[in-house]
Design a protein around this motif. Sequence first.
Motif, PDB file in Angstrom:
ATOM      1  N   ASN A  77       0.812  -1.217   0.000  1.00 55.25           N
ATOM      2  CA  ASN A  77       0.000   0.000   0.000  1.00 55.25           C
ATOM      3  C   ASN A  77       0.848   1.272   0.000  1.00 55.25           C
ATOM      4  N   ASP A  78       2.165   1.129   0.180  1.00 54.30           N
ATOM      5  CA  ASP A  78       3.049   2.284   0.110  1.00 54.30           C
ATOM      6  C   ASP A  78       3.265   2.760  -1.328  1.00 54.30           C
ATOM      7  N   PHE A  79       2.817   1.984  -2.304  1.00 52.38           N
ATOM      8  CA  PHE A  79       3.144   2.273  -3.687  1.00 52.38           C
ATOM      9  C   PHE A  79       1.970   2.759  -4.534  1.00 52.38           C
ATOM     10  N   SER A  80       0.840   2.125  -4.402  1.00 49.71           N
ATOM     11  CA  SER A  80      -0.267   2.444  -5.304  1.00 49.71           C
ATOM     12  C   SER A  80      -1.570   1.891  -4.732  1.00 49.71           C
ATOM     13  N   ASN A  81      -2.678   2.510  -5.096  1.00 54.47           N
ATOM     14  CA  ASN A  81      -3.977   1.983  -4.684  1.00 54.47           C
ATOM     15  C   ASN A  81      -4.340   0.688  -5.394  1.00 54.47           C
ATOM     16  N   ASP A  82      -3.545   0.296  -6.380  1.00 54.37           N
ATOM     17  CA  ASP A  82      -3.737  -1.021  -6.984  1.00 54.37           C
ATOM     18  C   ASP A  82      -3.619  -2.118  -5.936  1.00 54.37           C
ATOM     19  N   PHE A  83      -2.898  -1.812  -4.856  1.00 51.05           N
ATOM     20  CA  PHE A  83      -2.627  -2.823  -3.839  1.00 51.05           C
ATOM     21  C   PHE A  83      -3.552  -2.732  -2.627  1.00 51.05           C
ATOM     22  N   ARG A  84      -4.544  -1.866  -2.696  1.00 57.13           N
ATOM     23  CA  ARG A  84      -5.532  -1.811  -1.603  1.00 57.13           C
ATOM     24  C   ARG A  84      -6.566  -2.903  -1.833  1.00 57.13           C
ATOM     25  N   THR A  85      -6.142  -4.107  -1.604  1.00 56.58           N
ATOM     26  CA  THR A  85      -6.954  -5.286  -1.882  1.00 56.58           C
ATOM     27  C   THR A  85      -7.469  -5.902  -0.584  1.00 56.58           C
ATOM     28  N   LYS A  86      -8.414  -6.833  -0.726  1.00 56.74           N
ATOM     29  CA  LYS A  86      -9.028  -7.445   0.453  1.00 56.74           C
ATOM     30  C   LYS A  86      -8.566  -8.870   0.708  1.00 56.74           C
ATOM     31  N   SER A  87      -7.874  -9.462  -0.229  1.00 55.29           N
ATOM     32  CA  SER A  87      -7.471 -10.852  -0.051  1.00 55.29           C
ATOM     33  C   SER A  87      -6.045 -11.072  -0.518  1.00 55.29           C
ATOM     34  N   LEU A  88      -5.452 -12.158  -0.068  1.00 60.47           N
ATOM     35  CA  LEU A  88      -4.106 -12.511  -0.494  1.00 60.47           C
ATOM     36  C   LEU A  88      -4.059 -12.767  -1.994  1.00 60.47           C
ATOM     37  N   ALA A  89      -5.098 -13.401  -2.527  1.00 62.15           N
ATOM     38  CA  ALA A  89      -5.138 -13.694  -3.958  1.00 62.15           C
ATOM     39  C   ALA A  89      -5.185 -12.408  -4.781  1.00 62.15           C
ATOM     40  N   GLU A  90      -5.961 -11.431  -4.319  1.00 63.16           N
ATOM     41  CA  GLU A  90      -6.033 -10.155  -5.031  1.00 63.16           C
ATOM     42  C   GLU A  90      -4.697  -9.421  -4.968  1.00 63.16           C
ATOM     43  N   SER A  91      -3.995  -9.527  -3.848  1.00 67.99           N
ATOM     44  CA  SER A  91      -2.673  -8.916  -3.741  1.00 67.99           C
ATOM     45  C   SER A  91      -1.696  -9.560  -4.708  1.00 67.99           C
ATOM     46  N   ASP A  92      -1.747 -10.873  -4.796  1.00 67.58           N
ATOM     47  CA  ASP A  92      -0.887 -11.583  -5.751  1.00 67.58           C
ATOM     48  C   ASP A  92      -1.153 -11.102  -7.172  1.00 67.58           C
ATOM     49  N   ALA A  93      -2.431 -10.959  -7.520  1.00 69.86           N
ATOM     50  CA  ALA A  93      -2.793 -10.516  -8.866  1.00 69.86           C
ATOM     51  C   ALA A  93      -2.298  -9.088  -9.128  1.00 69.86           C
ATOM     52  N   ALA A  94      -2.376  -8.233  -8.106  1.00 66.45           N
ATOM     53  CA  ALA A  94      -1.914  -6.848  -8.259  1.00 66.45           C
ATOM     54  C   ALA A  94      -0.404  -6.792  -8.455  1.00 66.45           C
ATOM     55  N   VAL A  95       0.314  -7.672  -7.778  1.00 64.22           N
ATOM     56  CA  VAL A  95       1.764  -7.731  -7.972  1.00 64.22           C
ATOM     57  C   VAL A  95       2.089  -8.173  -9.396  1.00 64.22           C
ATOM     58  N   GLU A  96       1.383  -9.165  -9.887  1.00 59.34           N
ATOM     59  CA  GLU A  96       1.607  -9.620 -11.264  1.00 59.34           C
ATOM     60  C   GLU A  96       1.341  -8.492 -12.260  1.00 59.34           C
ATOM     61  N   LYS A  97       0.292  -7.735 -12.013  1.00 59.17           N
ATOM     62  CA  LYS A  97      -0.070  -6.631 -12.902  1.00 59.17           C
ATOM     63  C   LYS A  97       1.028  -5.564 -12.936  1.00 59.17           C
ATOM     64  N   ASN A  98       1.678  -5.342 -11.793  1.00 60.42           N
ATOM     65  CA  ASN A  98       2.656  -4.257 -11.668  1.00 60.42           C
ATOM     66  C   ASN A  98       4.099  -4.747 -11.602  1.00 60.42           C
ATOM     67  N   LYS A  99       4.352  -5.980 -12.005  1.00 64.81           N
ATOM     68  CA  LYS A  99       5.660  -6.594 -11.759  1.00 64.81           C
ATOM     69  C   LYS A  99       6.812  -5.828 -12.404  1.00 64.81           C
ATOM     70  N   ALA A 100       6.579  -5.135 -13.489  1.00 67.83           N
ATOM     71  CA  ALA A 100       7.665  -4.392 -14.149  1.00 67.83           C
ATOM     72  C   ALA A 100       8.125  -3.183 -13.335  1.00 67.83           C
ATOM     73  N   LEU A 101       7.329  -2.767 -12.357  1.00 66.78           N
ATOM     74  CA  LEU A 101       7.658  -1.575 -11.576  1.00 66.78           C
ATOM     75  C   LEU A 101       8.524  -1.876 -10.355  1.00 66.78           C
ATOM     76  N   PHE A 102       8.583  -3.144  -9.961  1.00 67.18           N
ATOM     77  CA  PHE A 102       9.379  -3.490  -8.782  1.00 67.18           C
ATOM     78  C   PHE A 102      10.860  -3.524  -9.152  1.00 67.18           C
ATOM     79  N   GLY A 103      11.627  -2.741  -8.414  1.00 62.90           N
ATOM     80  CA  GLY A 103      13.046  -2.610  -8.726  1.00 62.90           C
ATOM     81  C   GLY A 103      13.340  -1.486  -9.699  1.00 62.90           C
ATOM     82  N   THR A 104      12.288  -0.880 -10.247  1.00 67.34           N
ATOM     83  CA  THR A 104      12.472   0.250 -11.165  1.00 67.34           C
ATOM     84  C   THR A 104      11.873   1.524 -10.560  1.00 67.34           C
TER      85      THR A 104
END
Length: 275
Positions: free
Chosen positions: A204-231
């Motif tokens: 949640n420190d990065f984007s509202n894409d990660f304001r999710t309600k479940s672990l599965a939704e968080s996983d999906a949000a990470v996949e969606k934004n994977k190019a941004l991690f480390g960049t």
Amino acid sequence: MFFTNFRTVMLSTVLLAGSVSLPALAHDSDYNTKDLNEQLVMSTLWMQASAEYKAMSYQAFNLAKMQFDHYLDKHKGNKKVAVVVDADETVIDNSDYQAWLIGKDFGYSSKTWSKWMAAADAKAMPGATDFLNYVASKGAEVFYVTNRKIVGLEGTRKNLKALGFPNVDDKHLMLRTDTSNKEPRRDAVAKNYDIALFMGDNLNDFSNDFRTKSLAESDAAVEKNKALFGTRFIVLPNPAYGDWEGKVYNGNWGATAAEKDRMRKSKLHVWHPAK
């Protein structure tokens, strides 16, 4: 054997149904928060004693410096450049507070956390002071977007100044006031600055894409934004606590210690050796 298997099936069924009202088991009345806090030992010990934790922190800030320099090389906007960081477990280490909870029959509370903030005893994350001052030396500014409540402002200010961090003032210290959602504060920075990087230990420190309600939704949000991690998003290690824990409990932070213990363990992927 039958009872153990039946209990496991019943627990799994309840969890899959999305309920956090778990059936009481014989040991529930004996299992308390002091017992649950014993689970903090390994994560807290790793944060305080392992060289690997220190190395991962240095790695994050080394990567942040590389990406910050790359951003400056390409920056052509008229706005000043900023870096947005979380505070807790991103630039300061609160593991002493976690260690203090071990052996106590109570968990985190705003009352004890307020005392911790006022004490201003948090240490700098390895690499944080050098990186943040490097950002300032390049004419950019650091904004601390943290969900520490405004009651902790003075203690937080004292702590960050003592650690030698730059831009520790009312403009750059953006604590929580009316909402834990950091997006409005990030947007306020973005109005006047081009943001090179976001750094945090919680999605949640990065984007509202990660304001999710479940672990599965968080996983999906990470996949969606994977190019941004480390960049653009730099994540710091925090195995002790976080928004993810509430998702393990399906949002029920008020569950009993015994229920939390069972819900935690129900999420483990367990190897079963062949007989």
